[in-house]
Design an enzyme around this catalytic site. Structure first.
Site: not given
Length: 307
Positions: A174-176
């Site tokens: 996951f990331c922003t």
């Protein structure tokens, strides 16, 4: 009330250089600020403006058939989140530094926010936060691994040193906003990893959709604008940011003897010279003078870059 719109799309743009000026002029005409990146592989960025202005820019983009289905994520801001308007030409719209990775041809499995909790609760799933260390420090998902990277360029080396497709059968990342995971999952697929997942819409979509009492997110989410962080419901967070080192800082850290607004914080006090501190102090003085005149200093020291 302002609207921040984060958007990206991987799409072949052979004429990306020619797209720059008309896109920039559209932003200026609508008084929309922020940064958009254009490259042969697509578009990426975050912009901020009034409701009408953001709609105008999105409609302009979608009038190009290549961007007709571009998705974006919105969050509110009490004030303009950026001070400048920039459209930059880049080699990559998010820099992994590996030329042959192409999310348009191979990417991981998208997981909707409402199904994310079940996935990361699976003990067979290795959960990796693909963001930088200073972002991880502000908040992350329960049980997520911190690769301890300072830039996204370091992620391939992390994979080389710590991940094995024979050992790690299921990997969730996951990331922003999702764009870094487009490339990180594509990279893992090319490296022989079979079951690779990523959070659709990123942390921002998760925080928007998931009630806090049913969330596995701990802390706040760092964002690359004047808000610094956001919380559940995408409300503005409690962190500020140090101009000198760009690290997010808490109210407690601002009580430190090593904190001086615009000059230093506990993270960087011992890492900058006297000359640098003097330069930062003069810059902060100019910012305060501009505010006293009812003006905005062109750069107030908070992070505007995308990584």
């Amino acid at each position: 009330m302002y609207i921040c719109a984060a958007l990206y799309k991987f799409v072949e743009l052979n004429d990306y250089k020619e797209l720059r000026e008309p896109l920039y002029q559209t932003l200026i005409a609508n008084d929309v600020k922020g940064t958009l990146l254009l490259a042969r592989e697509g578009i990426n960025g975050t912009i901020c403006g009034t409701r009408e202005a953001i709609d105008n820019v999105l409609n302009y983009l979608r009038s190009d058939e290549r961007f007709a289905d571009i998705e974006h994520k919105e969050s509110p801001s009490d004030e303009q989140a950026f001070y400048r308007t920039k459209v930059k030409l880049k080699k990559e719209i998010v820099t992994l530094g590996v030329d042959w990775v192409d999310p348009k041809s191979s990417v991981g499995t998208y997981v909707d926010p409402e199904k994310w909790n079940d996935l990361i609760a699976d003990p067979e799933v290795l959960v990796i936060d693909t963001r930088n260390e200073y972002e991880y420090a502000v908040g992350t998902f329960e049980g997520a691994i911190n690769p301890k990277t300072d830039t996204f360029r370091e992620f391939p080396e992390y994979v080389k040193q710590h991940l094995d497709p024979e050992k790690h059968k299921k990997v969730a990342m996951f990331c922003t906003g999702g764009i870094r995971c487009e490339k990180s999952t594509a990279y893992l697929k090319e490296q022989g990893f079979d079951e690779v997942y990523h959070l659709k819409g990123g942390i921002l979509k998760y925080l928007e959709m998931m009630p806090e009492d049913n969330s596995r997110w701990n802390g706040e989410c760092f964002v690359f604008d004047q808000r610094v962080t956001v919380k559940h419901g995408l409300e503005q967070g409690e962190y500020d940011q140090c101009y000198a080192c760009r690290m997010p800082i808490t109210a407690e850290e601002m009580q430190s003897e090593h904190y001086q607004k615009g000059v230093s914080c506990p993270h960087c006090y011992d890492k900058t010279s006297t000359e640098q501190k003097e330069r930062f102090a003069e810059r902060e003085r100019q910012i305060q003078l501009a505010k006293a005149r009812g003006e905005k200093h062109i750069r107030d020291g908070k992070l505007e870059s995308l990584s």
